[in-house]
Design an enzyme around this catalytic site. Structure first.
Site, PDB file in Angstrom:
ATOM      1  CD  GLU A  43      -2.805   1.189   2.426  1.00 11.19           C
ATOM      2  OE1 GLU A  43      -2.835   0.211   3.194  1.00 11.19           O
ATOM      3  OE2 GLU A  43      -3.517   2.191   2.539  1.00 11.19           O
ATOM      4  NE  ARG A 269       3.700  -7.702  10.829  1.00 12.31           N
ATOM      5  CZ  ARG A 269       3.028  -7.089   9.852  1.00 12.31           C
ATOM      6  NH1 ARG A 269       1.982  -7.645   9.303  1.00 12.31           N
ATOM      7  NH2 ARG A 269       3.414  -5.906   9.443  1.00 12.31           N
ATOM      8  CE  LYS A 279       3.023   0.004   4.978  1.00 10.17           C
ATOM      9  NZ  LYS A 279       2.425   0.080   3.659  1.00 10.17           N
TER      10      LYS A 279
HETATM   11  P1  ATP Z   1       1.418  -1.874   8.166  1.00  5.98           P
HETATM   12  O1  ATP Z   1       0.209  -2.682   8.551  1.00  5.98           O
HETATM   13  O2  ATP Z   1       2.464  -1.790   9.228  1.00  5.98           O
HETATM   14  O3  ATP Z   1       1.097  -0.528   7.591  1.00  5.98           O
HETATM   15  P2  ATP Z   1       1.343  -3.549   5.877  1.00  5.98           P
HETATM   16  O4  ATP Z   1       1.651  -4.952   6.147  1.00  5.98           O
HETATM   17  O5  ATP Z   1      -0.091  -3.213   5.766  1.00  5.98           O
HETATM   18  O6  ATP Z   1       2.103  -2.666   6.969  1.00  5.98           O
HETATM   19  P3  ATP Z   1       1.639  -3.321   3.069  1.00  5.98           P
HETATM   20  O7  ATP Z   1       2.171  -2.211   2.259  1.00  5.98           O
HETATM   21  O8  ATP Z   1       0.201  -3.632   2.937  1.00  5.98           O
HETATM   22  O9  ATP Z   1       2.046  -3.012   4.566  1.00  5.98           O
HETATM   23  O10 ATP Z   1       2.492  -4.630   2.828  1.00  5.98           O
HETATM   24  C1  ATP Z   1       2.771  -5.158   1.548  1.00  5.98           C
HETATM   25  C2  ATP Z   1       3.104  -6.617   1.675  1.00  5.98           C
HETATM   26  O11 ATP Z   1       4.209  -6.785   2.554  1.00  5.98           O
HETATM   27  C3  ATP Z   1       1.952  -7.380   2.274  1.00  5.98           C
HETATM   28  O12 ATP Z   1       1.789  -8.577   1.536  1.00  5.98           O
HETATM   29  C4  ATP Z   1       2.375  -7.650   3.688  1.00  5.98           C
HETATM   30  O13 ATP Z   1       1.846  -8.853   4.153  1.00  5.98           O
HETATM   31  C5  ATP Z   1       3.895  -7.704   3.564  1.00  5.98           C
HETATM   32  N1  ATP Z   1       4.518  -7.304   4.816  1.00  5.98           N
HETATM   33  C6  ATP Z   1       4.363  -6.133   5.471  1.00  5.98           C
HETATM   34  N2  ATP Z   1       5.049  -6.141   6.620  1.00  5.98           N
HETATM   35  C7  ATP Z   1       5.674  -7.329   6.703  1.00  5.98           C
HETATM   36  C8  ATP Z   1       6.540  -7.941   7.658  1.00  5.98           C
HETATM   37  N3  ATP Z   1       6.898  -7.325   8.775  1.00  5.98           N
HETATM   38  N4  ATP Z   1       6.987  -9.194   7.404  1.00  5.98           N
HETATM   39  C9  ATP Z   1       6.632  -9.824   6.269  1.00  5.98           C
HETATM   40  N5  ATP Z   1       5.824  -9.311   5.340  1.00  5.98           N
HETATM   41  C10 ATP Z   1       5.342  -8.078   5.538  1.00  5.98           C
HETATM   42 MG    MG Z   2      -1.533  -3.679   4.305  1.00  5.71          MG
END
Ligand code: ATP
Ligand code: MG
Length: 569
Positions: A43, A269, A279
């Site tokens: 995102e 994760r 984030k």
């Molecule tokens: P946040 O919830 O902290 O804003 P997010 O997971 O929603 O982070 P995205 O931009 O949606 O962030 O993530 C893109 C991809 O990266 C998704 O498939 C997510 O599952 C993966 N991802 C994000 N954070 C992690 C992590 N700490 N470990 C492994 N994969 C991750």
């Molecule tokens: Mg997300």
């Protein structure tokens, strides 16, 4: 895929992780026509971090291993939090890490018309309705983990009425929050995600890609499952917190005329000690000026790690080493640093830099003489070549390399003691000059043994210490930024009640030294180049450098044998 290829896959499946095993099973059963297609769906509401690298390494790795493709898809259907800056930064970071999306760059926002049509399809099938409950009422009606939800009074609206209302939502007839389109599933479902989740909501906000075309936007679960299907993804890999939402992912695809039905698989994760990866928290650190920006070298973002001096290979090797798992755990940051050192050790030229200089006057060295010594750039790799380093009567050594009253086991310079200056001569200290007022040592007077040129003597005399140094006149003054972990607590996400994660910040995460002296060859070092400073660790040239005024970031230290000895003693 040929029969023997399949057999090989089955054989190797024994040592595969649970995701790759599942993919092999699917291939063996002929699912998806032997095709593997994954996606990395960030995102654009922040910069990518090391957790995203784990996801990319997995998605892209799996695609490559099974001759498939990995899409980069911006999950950009929330017009409020998303910024074009992030879209550019994400692409740059993905490329830097070495992942190639080829032709497969997509934006979920480009599918909104299709999402709208799928929603209409659900309405026609009596599986979606426009709800006029307020957001608070919807929350109340949802029930709790232990009590079922309650049907909305609008749940029984006719198909015609719903079609009309949904079209009017699209036309902008309603205010934000006035109504919402919900899937009609089951308000008593034990899984709260299935209690008539919202699938389209009103947002009177322009979008970076679609402009003012839409004032309704799809909700995550609806958009995500359909985006996967539209792109013919075969395996949709996501983190564990989406496990409860898999039934909804499947429900959506089962109830519209979707082109295919990707398999969602969840994995743990990445979480690292001394680090936050949310984030929201990272954005807070940036907004409040606690760090200098998303690319502050203390940030776990890819742009921060890059500026710090991390290599893409170190990050990828780390991600492969941790593998994928079904249970959440916290990985020691030391493990990331291990892979970093391992890669930097192979690739960084060695140079000498004095971070806290102490002047040494070599009284028996000819006043105007300057010699040059040939030094190898890498002791392990002769192909890395050599460089010339000047030597003269005045040199700088590290303040901590001199001790007036050396403790036991200290082999560096002290009064009357002889040491080796790396690549140069043996040096004996005769006396230390002190500032009368402060008592601080300002310079050392030493003598050298002209017969020890290059580091040995005809009489085979041995010395225990070898020091790095730079020649005072030719050395270049540099700024060096010594970085440490941003947090001083191993788990900044679990600070005591009543405090927030910022209370775990490390006040000493950055120490700036402005009077360091480095070899003259580093005067024009270009931003991004990496070096090993002998006996100190690995450093990377910061973009803040200007010609003749280099700035170095400490990427990671060497393991400090002296500190270890002290601990033991
Ligand atoms: P946040 O919830 O902290 O804003 P997010 O997971 O929603 O982070 P995205 O931009 O949606 O962030 O993530 C893109 C991809 O990266 C998704 O498939 C997510 O599952 C993966 N991802 C994000 N954070 C992690 C992590 N700490 N470990 C492994 N994969 C991750
Ligand atoms: Mg997300």
């Amino acid at each position: 895929m040929s029969g023997s290829e399949q057999e090989n896959l089955v054989k190797s499946a024994k040592s595969l992780d649970f995701i790759r095993k599942r993919i092999v099973e699917d291939l063996n059963s002929g699912k998806n026509g032997g095709r593997v297609e994954t996606r990395f769906p960030p995102e654009p509401n922040g910069y990518l971090h090391i957790g995203h690298a784990k996801s990319m390494n997995l998605n892209s790795g799996v695609a490559a291993e099974f001759n498939g493709a990995c899409h980069l898809r911006f999950d950009d259907t929330n017009p409020e939090k998303e910024e074009v800056e992030y879209i550019h930064a994400i692409q740059e970071d993905v490329k830097w890490l070495g992942f190639d999306w080829g032709q497969h760059l997509y934006y979920a926002a480009d599918y909104i018309e299709q999402f709208f049509q799928y929603a209409v399809e659900l309405i026609r099938r009596g599986l979606a309705y426009v709800d006029h409950l307020s957001p608070e009422q919807i929350r109340e009606y949802r029930g709790t983990l232990t009590s079922p939800g309650q049907d909305s009074p609008y749940r029984q609206r006719s198909v015609e009425e719903n079609l009309d209302l949904f079209e009017r939502m699209r036309q902008g007839d309603f205010r934000e929050g006035e109504c919402v389109l919900r899937a009609k599933i089951d308000m008593a479902a034990p899984n709260i995600a299935m209690r008539d989740p919202a699938i389209f909501r009103i947002k009177h906000a322009p979008h970076h890609r679609t402009g003012d075309k839409w004032c309704i936007y799809p909700m995550y679960d609806f958009a995500h499952s359909l985006s996967d299907a539209i792109e013919s993804i075969t395996h949709s890999l996501c983190t564990l917190e989406f496990e409860d939402r898999r039934p909804l992912y499947d429900w959506v695809l089962d109830n519209v005329s979707s082109p295919c039905h990707p398999q969602q698989i969840e994995f743990a994760r990445l979480d690292l000690t001394y680090t936050v990866l949310s984030k929201r928290k990272l954005l807070q650190l940036v907004k409040e000026g606690i760090v200098s920006g998303w690319d502050d070298p203390r940030m776990p973002t890819l742009s921060g790690l890059r500026r710090r001096g991390y290599t893409p290979a170190a990050i990828r090797n780390f991600c492969s080493a941790i593998g994928v798992d079904k249970t959440n755990s916290v990985i020691e940051i030391g493990m990331l640093e291990y892979y970093l050192r391992e890669d930097l050790n192979k690739t960084s030229p060695r140079v000498m830099a004095v971070l806290r200089p102490l002047k040494v006057i070599i009284d028996n060295y000819p006043e105007t003489q300057v010699e040059e010594f040939e030094a190898e750039n890498s002791p392990e790799d002769p192909a890395a070549g050599t460089r010339k380093i000047p030597f003269s009567r005045v040199v700088y050594i590290e303040q901590e390399d001199f001790s007036e009253n050396p403790p036991k086991g200290y082999f560096r310079l002290s009064p009357g003691r002889e040491v080796r200056l790396k690549h140069a001569y043996y040096l004996t200290c005769n006396r230390a000059v002190k500032d009368e007022r402060t008592g601080e040592i300002t310079e050392l007077h030493c003598t050298y043994d002209p017969e020890s040129r290059g580091g040995g003597t005809p009489d085979g005399r041995r010395v225990k210490g070898t020091l790095h140094w730079v020649s005072a006149e030719q050395a270049v003054t540099a700024e060096v930024r010594l970085y440490d972990h941003l947090f001083s607590q191993a788990n900044p996400n679990a600070v005591p009640d009543g405090q927030d994660f910022r209370s775990a910040l490390n006040p000493n995460s950055l120490v700036t030294l402005r009077h360091c002296r480095v070899e003259p060859g580093l005067a024009q070092a270009s931003p991004g180049s990496r070096y090993q400073f002998l006996r100190h660790g690995y450093f990377c040239v910061d973009p803040d450098s200007s010609p003749g005024q280099p700035v170095f970031n400490r990427t990671v230290g060497l393991r400090d044998t002296w500190a270890k000895l002290q601990k033991k003693g």
